[in-house]
Scaffold this motif. Structure first.
Motif, PDB file in Angstrom:
ATOM      1  N   GLY A 113      -2.850   5.221  13.455  1.00  0.00           N
ATOM      2  CA  GLY A 113      -3.789   4.975  12.363  1.00  0.00           C
ATOM      3  C   GLY A 113      -3.526   5.890  11.179  1.00  0.00           C
ATOM      4  O   GLY A 113      -4.315   6.785  10.861  1.00  0.00           O
ATOM      5  N   GLY A 114      -2.415   5.673  10.528  1.00  0.00           N
ATOM      6  CA  GLY A 114      -2.017   6.536   9.408  1.00  0.00           C
ATOM      7  C   GLY A 114      -1.311   7.775   9.925  1.00  0.00           C
ATOM      8  O   GLY A 114      -1.400   8.123  11.115  1.00  0.00           O
ATOM      9  N   ALA A 136      -3.743   2.206   1.809  1.00  0.00           N
ATOM     10  CA  ALA A 136      -4.343   3.414   2.400  1.00  0.00           C
ATOM     11  C   ALA A 136      -5.547   3.098   3.275  1.00  0.00           C
ATOM     12  O   ALA A 136      -5.755   3.718   4.322  1.00  0.00           O
ATOM     13  CB  ALA A 136      -4.736   4.385   1.289  1.00  0.00           C
ATOM     14  N   GLY A 137      -6.337   2.123   2.856  1.00  0.00           N
ATOM     15  CA  GLY A 137      -7.535   1.788   3.627  1.00  0.00           C
ATOM     16  C   GLY A 137      -7.241   1.069   4.926  1.00  0.00           C
ATOM     17  O   GLY A 137      -8.127   0.944   5.778  1.00  0.00           O
ATOM     18  N   SER A 138      -6.011   0.608   5.097  1.00  0.00           N
ATOM     19  CA  SER A 138      -5.673  -0.110   6.333  1.00  0.00           C
ATOM     20  C   SER A 138      -5.355   0.831   7.488  1.00  0.00           C
ATOM     21  O   SER A 138      -5.444   0.446   8.652  1.00  0.00           O
ATOM     22  CB  SER A 138      -4.461  -1.027   6.106  1.00  0.00           C
ATOM     23  OG  SER A 138      -4.813  -2.093   5.271  1.00  0.00           O
ATOM     24  N   ARG A 139      -4.946   2.050   7.151  1.00  0.00           N
ATOM     25  CA  ARG A 139      -4.629   3.079   8.148  1.00  0.00           C
ATOM     26  C   ARG A 139      -3.484   2.648   9.073  1.00  0.00           C
ATOM     27  O   ARG A 139      -3.669   2.430  10.281  1.00  0.00           O
ATOM     28  CB  ARG A 139      -5.872   3.469   8.983  1.00  0.00           C
ATOM     29  CG  ARG A 139      -7.143   3.737   8.228  1.00  0.00           C
ATOM     30  CD  ARG A 139      -6.945   4.736   7.088  1.00  0.00           C
ATOM     31  NE  ARG A 139      -6.490   6.038   7.558  1.00  0.00           N
ATOM     32  CZ  ARG A 139      -5.439   6.678   7.018  1.00  0.00           C
ATOM     33  NH1 ARG A 139      -4.758   6.167   5.998  1.00  0.00           N
ATOM     34  NH2 ARG A 139      -5.096   7.854   7.488  1.00  0.00           N
ATOM     35  N   VAL A 140      -2.308   2.503   8.537  1.00  0.00           N
ATOM     36  CA  VAL A 140      -1.131   2.207   9.357  1.00  0.00           C
ATOM     37  C   VAL A 140      -0.028   3.214   9.020  1.00  0.00           C
ATOM     38  O   VAL A 140       0.427   3.285   7.879  1.00  0.00           O
ATOM     39  CB  VAL A 140      -0.588   0.779   9.122  1.00  0.00           C
ATOM     40  CG1 VAL A 140       0.565   0.488  10.090  1.00  0.00           C
ATOM     41  CG2 VAL A 140      -1.693  -0.266   9.299  1.00  0.00           C
ATOM     42  N   GLY A 141       0.364   3.968  10.026  1.00  0.00           N
ATOM     43  CA  GLY A 141       1.479   4.898   9.873  1.00  0.00           C
ATOM     44  C   GLY A 141       2.383   4.791  11.089  1.00  0.00           C
ATOM     45  O   GLY A 141       2.043   4.116  12.065  1.00  0.00           O
ATOM     46  N   TYR A 142       3.546   5.432  11.011  1.00  0.00           N
ATOM     47  CA  TYR A 142       4.440   5.383  12.172  1.00  0.00           C
ATOM     48  C   TYR A 142       5.305   6.631  12.254  1.00  0.00           C
ATOM     49  O   TYR A 142       5.483   7.337  11.263  1.00  0.00           O
ATOM     50  CB  TYR A 142       5.303   4.114  12.169  1.00  0.00           C
ATOM     51  CG  TYR A 142       6.142   3.869  10.934  1.00  0.00           C
ATOM     52  CD1 TYR A 142       5.569   3.312   9.786  1.00  0.00           C
ATOM     53  CD2 TYR A 142       7.500   4.169  10.911  1.00  0.00           C
ATOM     54  CE1 TYR A 142       6.335   3.067   8.656  1.00  0.00           C
ATOM     55  CE2 TYR A 142       8.275   3.926   9.783  1.00  0.00           C
ATOM     56  CZ  TYR A 142       7.684   3.379   8.654  1.00  0.00           C
ATOM     57  OH  TYR A 142       8.440   3.134   7.531  1.00  0.00           O
ATOM     58  N   HIS A 180      -4.656   3.324  22.671  1.00  0.00           N
ATOM     59  CA  HIS A 180      -3.831   2.103  22.759  1.00  0.00           C
ATOM     60  C   HIS A 180      -4.463   0.900  22.074  1.00  0.00           C
ATOM     61  O   HIS A 180      -3.768  -0.034  21.710  1.00  0.00           O
ATOM     62  CB  HIS A 180      -3.502   1.805  24.229  1.00  0.00           C
ATOM     63  CG  HIS A 180      -2.448   2.735  24.756  1.00  0.00           C
ATOM     64  ND1 HIS A 180      -1.142   2.370  24.916  1.00  0.00           N
ATOM     65  CD2 HIS A 180      -2.515   4.041  25.097  1.00  0.00           C
ATOM     66  CE1 HIS A 180      -0.437   3.396  25.355  1.00  0.00           C
ATOM     67  NE2 HIS A 180      -1.256   4.424  25.473  1.00  0.00           N
ATOM     68  N   PHE A 181      -5.767   0.934  21.929  1.00  0.00           N
ATOM     69  CA  PHE A 181      -6.417  -0.162  21.207  1.00  0.00           C
ATOM     70  C   PHE A 181      -6.969   0.333  19.863  1.00  0.00           C
ATOM     71  O   PHE A 181      -7.938  -0.201  19.353  1.00  0.00           O
ATOM     72  CB  PHE A 181      -7.500  -0.801  22.084  1.00  0.00           C
ATOM     73  CG  PHE A 181      -6.904  -1.542  23.257  1.00  0.00           C
ATOM     74  CD1 PHE A 181      -6.425  -2.833  23.092  1.00  0.00           C
ATOM     75  CD2 PHE A 181      -6.766  -0.929  24.491  1.00  0.00           C
ATOM     76  CE1 PHE A 181      -5.827  -3.507  24.150  1.00  0.00           C
ATOM     77  CE2 PHE A 181      -6.176  -1.599  25.554  1.00  0.00           C
ATOM     78  CZ  PHE A 181      -5.705  -2.887  25.389  1.00  0.00           C
ATOM     79  N   GLY A 182      -6.301   1.346  19.335  1.00  0.00           N
ATOM     80  CA  GLY A 182      -6.805   1.975  18.102  1.00  0.00           C
ATOM     81  C   GLY A 182      -6.386   1.286  16.825  1.00  0.00           C
ATOM     82  O   GLY A 182      -6.977   1.520  15.775  1.00  0.00           O
ATOM     83  N   MET A 183      -5.342   0.443  16.890  1.00  0.00           N
ATOM     84  CA  MET A 183      -4.892  -0.181  15.641  1.00  0.00           C
ATOM     85  C   MET A 183      -5.788  -1.359  15.291  1.00  0.00           C
ATOM     86  O   MET A 183      -6.222  -2.115  16.157  1.00  0.00           O
ATOM     87  CB  MET A 183      -3.437  -0.636  15.755  1.00  0.00           C
ATOM     88  CG  MET A 183      -2.444   0.510  15.910  1.00  0.00           C
ATOM     89  SD  MET A 183      -2.561   1.781  14.621  1.00  0.00           S
ATOM     90  CE  MET A 183      -1.968   0.872  13.204  1.00  0.00           C
TER      91      MET A 183
END
Ligand SMILES: Cc1ncc(COP(=O)(O)O)c(C=O)c1O
Length: 374
Positions: free
Chosen positions: A92-93, A231-237, A254-257
């Motif tokens: 999540g980011g 930014a509001g979507s909260r996706v990082g890797y 594991h179900f956080g995305m």
């Protein structure tokens, strides 16, 4: 009311600080309205229309959890980077991923090296796990690679953080310098190489994927928050060895995305033309901010990011007065937290309407401050 008596001693000892006070909180506490939101290094040019369409589509399926393996996104990222999905994990980011990395390495008292005035959320995570921050001052407004290396060795630190390009100054090192720094680190020190602004950096600043991918003591972090405008979507890797990447599976949510966000990330990644368009808009807006600064006798620093640090030529109190004065005018910006970096204000890029509000408000604020100090 007091808090529960058997919270861990660590939790009980932590101060009630937050890494950043959000613009919404500032609006509430000061009774003001943000008209130009150019303080949080978001990307006001917004996401690809294809990402928006994907979100609209995915909204109907939001009753479903996202795939806990985030398989499609990892496959797409792997293809994008020329590696395998096993060398990637998703969170999540970057902010969430930083917390997981710290959790994997830091025990109470563990020394952790970072730059003084560097990205505060990393420090917040270290504090949250009881680590002991060892900070190295910036040198010439850049993170000091030699100083960081020296501190790592002196402290025998298992973790060091480096953002390239960095926040809050927008500076960068060359890929060669970063690779040399990485190779000079002890194998027993994990480098978090934060590349939140990797896409906006000039050619030659970001090490190739191959140059670092086999090193078990390097984890690179990237995000959809900046260049992709999400930014509001909260996706990082994270990018690392398969063994490191899978270590996140031991502790991550594991179900956080967010299923809608993951769909958007997939569509955004696919829309290369839109990314290119955004990158040129960001570049033009950086120039625009620099021009506004110069027109007001302030000195913009060179930037590899989606914001510009502007040297006010004075001290932190003066920068603070500018930040507060601009907020009175509805222009939300930020500034670095420590001296000598806090002689600067930090302005994020945004669409022309935001740039115009900044352009109009800045001379008014500077004039008021000038009159007040006489
Ligand atoms: C250096 C750096 N890392 C990470 C982040 C946060 O990224 P994310 O939105 O993916 O958590 C930021 C945002 O400002 C940043 O400046």
């Amino acid at each position: 009311m007091s808090s529960f008596s058997r919270f861990t001693p660590l939790i009980q000892s932590l101060p009630a600080t937050v890494p950043f006070i959000g613009p919404e909180a500032i609006e509430r506490s000061r009774g003001l309205t943000v008209k130009a939101r150019i303080g949080a290094n978001e990307n006001g040019f917004g996401p690809s229309p294809k990402a928006i369409a994907a979100m609209e589509q995915a909204a109907r399926a939001t009753w479903q959890y996202a795939d806990p393996e985030n398989y499609d996104l990892r496959v797409a990222l792997a293809a994008h980077l020329g590696i395998t999905p096993h060398q990637i994990n998703v969170g999540g980011g970057i902010d969430e991923l930083l917390g997981l990395i710290v959790r994997m390495v830091v025990l109470p008292g563990t020394p952790v090296v970072t730059s003084l005035g560097g990205y505060p959320t990393f420090n917040f995570q270290v504090a949250g796990f009881g680590g002991r921050l060892v900070t190295v001052p910036y040198k010439n407004d850049q993170e000091d690679l030699e100083g960081l290396l020296e501190a790592v060795k002196r402290e025998n630190a298992p973790l060091v953080y480096l953002a390239n390009p960095d926040n809050p100054m927008g500076s960068w090192h060359s890929a060669e310098e970063i690779v040399a720094f990485t190779k000079a680190l002890p194998e027993t020190t994990l480098l978090v190489l934060d590349e939140a602004y990797g896409e906006t950096a000039p050619a030659g600043a970001i090490p190739s994927i191959e140059s670092l991918i086999d090193l078990p003591n390097v984890i690179r972090t990237r995000t959809f928050s900046k260049a992709y405008g999400m930014a509001g979507s909260r996706v990082g890797y994270v990018i690392s060895t398969p063994e490191n990447a899978s270590s996140f599976d031991k502790i991550r949510n594991h179900f956080g995305m967010n299923r809608i966000a993951v769909s958007a990330a997939l569509a955004a990644l696919d829309d290369k033309a839109y990314l290119e368009e955004t990158l040129s808009r960001i570049k033009a807006a950086r120039e625009r901010i620099a021009d506004i600064a110069r027109a007001n006798q302030l000195s913009p620093l060179r930037s590899a990011t989606n914001f510009v640090a502007i040297d006010t030529g004075r001290d932190g109190a003066y920068s603070r007065a500018i930040v507060d004065g601009l907020m009175e005018e509805g222009v939300f910006i930020r500034m670095p937290g420590v001296a000598p970096l806090n002689r600067c204000i930090r302005v994020s890029v945004g669409p022309e309407a935001d740039m115009m509000l900044f352009e109009e408000a800045l001379p008014r604020v500077l004039k008021r401050l000038d009159q007040g100090s006489r």
